[in-house]
Design a protein around this motif. Structure first.
Motif, short mmCIF file in Angstrom:
data_model
loop_
_atom_site.label_atom_id
_atom_site.label_comp_id
_atom_site.label_asym_id
_atom_site.label_seq_id
_atom_site.Cartn_x
_atom_site.Cartn_y
_atom_site.Cartn_z
N ASP A 181 -84.89 33.38 76.19
CA ASP A 181 -86.24 33.72 76.60
C ASP A 181 -86.41 35.23 76.65
OD1 ASP A 181 -88.71 32.19 77.99
OD2 ASP A 181 -88.46 34.15 78.92
N ASP A 182 -87.66 35.68 76.59
CA ASP A 182 -87.94 37.11 76.68
C ASP A 182 -87.59 37.67 78.05
OD1 ASP A 182 -88.86 37.16 74.09
OD2 ASP A 182 -90.96 36.80 74.65
N ASN A 183 -87.61 36.82 79.07
CA ASN A 183 -87.25 37.24 80.42
C ASN A 183 -85.81 36.83 80.70
OD1 ASN A 183 -86.95 37.77 83.14
ND2 ASN A 183 -88.90 36.88 83.75
N PRO A 184 -84.87 37.75 80.69
CA PRO A 184 -83.45 37.39 80.86
C PRO A 184 -83.12 36.93 82.27
CG PRO A 184 -83.70 39.78 80.89
CD PRO A 184 -85.05 39.20 80.53
N HIS A 185 -84.03 37.15 83.22
CA HIS A 185 -83.75 36.78 84.61
C HIS A 185 -83.91 35.28 84.88
CE1 HIS A 185 -83.55 41.01 85.54
NE2 HIS A 185 -84.78 41.20 85.10
N LYS A 186 -84.51 34.57 83.94
CA LYS A 186 -84.72 33.13 84.15
C LYS A 186 -83.38 32.39 84.25
CE LYS A 186 -89.35 32.39 82.21
NZ LYS A 186 -90.15 31.63 81.23
N SER A 187 -82.43 32.76 83.41
CA SER A 187 -81.12 32.10 83.46
C SER A 187 -80.46 32.32 84.81
CB SER A 187 -80.21 32.65 82.35
OG SER A 187 -80.66 32.26 81.08
N THR A 188 -80.49 33.55 85.29
CA THR A 188 -79.89 33.85 86.59
C THR A 188 -80.59 33.10 87.71
OG1 THR A 188 -79.36 36.07 85.77
CG2 THR A 188 -79.20 35.72 88.13
N ALA A 189 -81.91 33.00 87.64
CA ALA A 189 -82.67 32.30 88.67
C ALA A 189 -82.30 30.81 88.72
CB ALA A 189 -84.17 32.46 88.43
N GLU A 190 -82.14 30.20 87.55
CA GLU A 190 -81.76 28.79 87.50
C GLU A 190 -80.38 28.57 88.12
OE1 GLU A 190 -83.26 25.93 86.41
OE2 GLU A 190 -85.14 27.04 86.18
#
Length: 292
Positions: free
Chosen positions: A198-207
């Protein structure tokens, strides 16, 4: 630790307060009004001092926790800086490839996206296969525990670290050994793998932080909150904290080390995955979404 001194001081003041009570009783027996007044003042002052010392103990613990989180964020920033530096020459390399192959940038991007999708599919298959194999060799109850957890991480560690290089998977593994990994936790991991493109790399960390919060809500609320704020920018910190605290109060299972079933955070996971930073909108957490 050094801050335990405040707790010892508070205990000492409680002892002084106890002596003050004894002095006050002795003064009453002897009908010594001034002695009683002095003992009463001593007791009150000691109790106030004890409360202040104990409050400093709690404040010192909070400061220590915040310092640890700052260190973690600093490490993540350093890793991100290194990754940005490594990507500095990507544009030049792409232009060189474009000239050498005689294709335009749009065609090259389409080819790279297709390759990324193919790689993601293979990684998903690897991770799901690791889960099924670990469960098949264990209790066959669609939930990994003990040695099954170790087998799963041994097989999927490279895939997970590739999706989110800055995340502490060792800490996740240690918590999983205590509470186990169910199907909904696997959904969150799959989401993290999907979000890596995804364009937002923080989504993986949030999950992945949602999994940590589910496994140990007492110690991972603040870190989960920090990671969610980087994605759900349309929601205030107070509102996100309230949502997480409500989940903890409502769904935590005391008999299972206080863990929260991952299915009860499915709505938050869906908001993370569907959040559009351009429109700064995400579906409400009260809906019943379908996970990707």
């Amino acid at each position: 630790g050094p801050f335990g001194f405040f707790r010892l001081v508070s205990y000492a003041f409680v002892g002084v307060a106890g002596l003050g009570v004894l002095f006050a009783l002795s003064s009453l027996v002897c009908l010594d009004f001034f002695g009683f007044l002095a003992a009463a003042l001593l007791t009150v002052a000691a109790l106030v001092s004890a409360a202040a010392s104990y409050a400093h103990e709690g404040l010192a613990n909070e400061v220590t926790e915040m310092a640890k989180q700052n260190d973690q964020f600093a490490q993540k920033n350093d890793k991100l800086t290194e990754q940005v530096k490594e990507l500095g020459g990507v544009a030049d390399k792409l232009q060189s490839i474009e000239k050498d192959l005689g294709v335009n940038m749009d065609q090259l991007k389409a080819t790279l996206e297709a390759m990324h999708r193919q790689t993601s599919i293979q990684q998903l298959a690897t991770m799901l296969s690791a889960f099924c194999d670990a469960d098949r060799d264990g209790d066959k109850n669609q939930r990994l525990t003990n040695s099954e957890v170790s087998d799963f991480f041994d097989s999927s560690d490279a895939v997970l670290r590739g999706a989110c290089p800055t995340f502490d998977f060792e800490a996740l593994k240690q918590l999983a050994l205590t509470v186990g990994i169910g199907l909904y936790a696997m959904r969150f991991m799959v989401n993290a793998l999907i979000a890596s493109g995804d364009d937002n790399p923080h989504k993986s960390t949030a999950e992945l932080s949602l999994i940590m919060f589910c496994f140990d809500p007492e110690h991972h609320l603040e870190s989960c909150l920090a990671d969610l704020r980087l994605v759900l920018t349309d929601t205030s910190e107070e509102e996100l904290r309230s949502i997480l605290q409500e989940k903890k109060d409502k769904f935590a299972i005391a008999a299972e080390n206080g863990r929260i079933p991952c299915k009860d955070l499915h709505d938050i996971s869906h908001r993370v995955m569907t959040f559009d930073a351009t429109g700064a909108k995400s579906p409400s957490a009260s809906r019943s979404p379908k996970s990707p």
